[in-house]
Design a protein around this motif. Sequence first.
Motif: not given
Length: 410
Positions: A219, A343, A346-347, A62, A222
């Motif tokens: 998204l 994304g 981050l997930g 990230l 993510l």
Amino acid sequence: MKVFRTFDTQLQHNLLILFAAGLLFWASLSSLLPTLPLYLENVGASKQQIGVVMGSFAIGMLVFRPWLGQLADKRSRKLVLLIGILVEAIAPIGYELVTSIPLLMVLRAFHGISIAAFATGYMALIADLAPPKHRGEIIGYMTLVNPIGLAIGPALGGYLQAMVDYTAVFLLAAGLGALGALCVVPIVNPPVQTYQPAEIQSTNFWRILISPRVRVPALVMLVVGLAVGTLHTFAPLFIKSTEVDLNVGLFYTVAAISSFSGRVFIGRASDRFGRGLFVTIGLILYSVSMALMWLANDSTTFLIAALIEGAGGGTLIPMISTMMADRSFPQERGRIFAVCIAGFDLGIAIAGPVLGSFAEQVGYRNMFGITAGLTALGILIFVTKSSKDLVTSIRFAFGRAQDAYALNKI
């Protein structure tokens, strides 16, 4: 593979050594998948600490991926590839030397830089090299390094851990990374265009992220990152807790073989039928896989879940990558890939600590049930928001309309 014969010698050579580097990178990285959570448990980490350490991998991704994406656009894809694979060669040695949980978190975050750099440079370089009319097919073939590496790495890592010790696994991972670095050196990097059309003057991370062509894929990534992070962090521990007689390395190998099988055909099919249909199919497969993990009580169900998860990854990841190549100018591909895949990072980052907390409260099984619900939400988001309005989004998601955000200037 007939399409490769139509390329000139330099392009064939570039793709071949790039494939070899990718294969060694993913084999090195994945050799730790079935062993590192068990190693952390062995040095005294709790369920939540294991989740935090494993999730720290994504902190490096990230933090550094936006900068690495810019570096790939402004300097060269090859430089970013080399950074990634050198980190991959160095980090495994640290696991042998460090047992403190805080230091392992720092080391794991450093290790995360490897995938941030290598995956960004690799995908941007392939998109540069691939002729636009064969882009889906070439990306499909070249991303086979992921499932093949994931088939080889966990099997080798699991075998060495069982037959020798953790030290042998760490040395294997470092050695494969070093060989991959040698492969990167002779790659010829095409010059990166410096002219910036008005559409891409902004290099701001957040402006790229909220742009219509990027926000929904990011998204979706993510949600997928949450599923993948949960699976890679907790599947070995969940399988062990059920007392099912199953080698965890076999679980990952089955997933990798399944992923390999789909990519051979899906890339070419997407050049004909569009990317949206296959993104939807990939999300459905992830949801089914997580649901099966929730229900699993025997080795057969675990292996079926692995088979379906592999098919989901083999469908979704190349299609998202190809879709973002379609939606970006060559001068910005590094940044677009970096932002979209952030994304996913981050997930993975929050899957370990957040879902590890759930695992402490409700157990591993119900944790996978929660993940199944999240991936189902991802289907709903993509089907309704992937294009400029609801009707067009539904049509694109089911292969009935072209991508409204694809660029003609590729």
